[in-house]
Design a protein around this motif. Structure first.
Motif, PDB file in Angstrom:
ATOM      1  N   LYS A 114     -56.928  34.495  -0.693  1.00  0.00           N
ATOM      2  CA  LYS A 114     -57.368  34.463   0.691  1.00  0.00           C
ATOM      3  C   LYS A 114     -56.614  33.349   1.419  1.00  0.00           C
ATOM      4  N   VAL A 115     -56.305  33.588   2.674  1.00  0.00           N
ATOM      5  CA  VAL A 115     -55.734  32.556   3.524  1.00  0.00           C
ATOM      6  C   VAL A 115     -56.518  32.569   4.836  1.00  0.00           C
ATOM      7  N   VAL A 116     -56.848  31.373   5.325  1.00  0.00           N
ATOM      8  CA  VAL A 116     -57.596  31.236   6.566  1.00  0.00           C
ATOM      9  C   VAL A 116     -56.639  30.625   7.592  1.00  0.00           C
ATOM     10  N   TYR A 117     -56.408  31.361   8.659  1.00  0.00           N
ATOM     11  CA  TYR A 117     -55.507  30.943   9.728  1.00  0.00           C
ATOM     12  C   TYR A 117     -56.341  30.456  10.906  1.00  0.00           C
ATOM     13  N   ASP A 165     -51.092  25.755  15.005  1.00  0.00           N
ATOM     14  CA  ASP A 165     -51.505  26.708  13.987  1.00  0.00           C
ATOM     15  C   ASP A 165     -51.663  25.995  12.650  1.00  0.00           C
ATOM     16  N   TYR A 166     -52.700  26.371  11.915  1.00  0.00           N
ATOM     17  CA  TYR A 166     -52.963  25.799  10.600  1.00  0.00           C
ATOM     18  C   TYR A 166     -53.318  26.934   9.639  1.00  0.00           C
ATOM     19  N   PHE A 167     -52.998  26.745   8.375  1.00  0.00           N
ATOM     20  CA  PHE A 167     -53.315  27.702   7.320  1.00  0.00           C
ATOM     21  C   PHE A 167     -54.077  26.960   6.223  1.00  0.00           C
ATOM     22  N   PHE A 168     -55.197  27.536   5.806  1.00  0.00           N
ATOM     23  CA  PHE A 168     -56.062  26.901   4.820  1.00  0.00           C
ATOM     24  C   PHE A 168     -56.393  27.882   3.705  1.00  0.00           C
ATOM     25  N   SER A 169     -56.844  27.329   2.582  1.00  0.00           N
ATOM     26  CA  SER A 169     -57.220  28.165   1.439  1.00  0.00           C
ATOM     27  C   SER A 169     -58.680  28.590   1.483  1.00  0.00           C
TER      28      SER A 169
END
Length: 75
Positions: free
Chosen positions: A3-6, A15-19
């Motif tokens: 899963k990736v949380v944008y 913009d950020y991307f989280f686990s």
């Protein structure tokens, strides 16, 4: 499948991307996101992949990795 949380901060244009949803709050505070951890945790993510707050757009998606076994059908 991972899963990736944008997270797109609307007014900051960043913009950020989280686990995970929890990882968002290790780096951003609830005021910047426009929602608390519990609010995002309680979104029905199985019904939607996007949640919009007054300050951010939060999307959950799949991280596709290279691997053995051929190609996977991507929607």
């Amino acid at each position: 499948m991972d899963k990736v949380v944008y997270v797109h901060l609307i007014f900051e244009k960043k913009d950020y991307f989280f686990s995970s949803i929890a990882a968002i709050y290790d780096h951003l505070d609830a005021q910047r996101v426009g929602a608390s951890y519990n609010t995002l945790r309680n979104v029905r993510w199985k019904d939607t992949s996007v949640h919009t707050t007054p300050r951010a757009v939060v999307r959950i998606g799949r991280l596709l990795r290279a691997g053995r076994g051929g190609r996977e059908n991507v929607p």
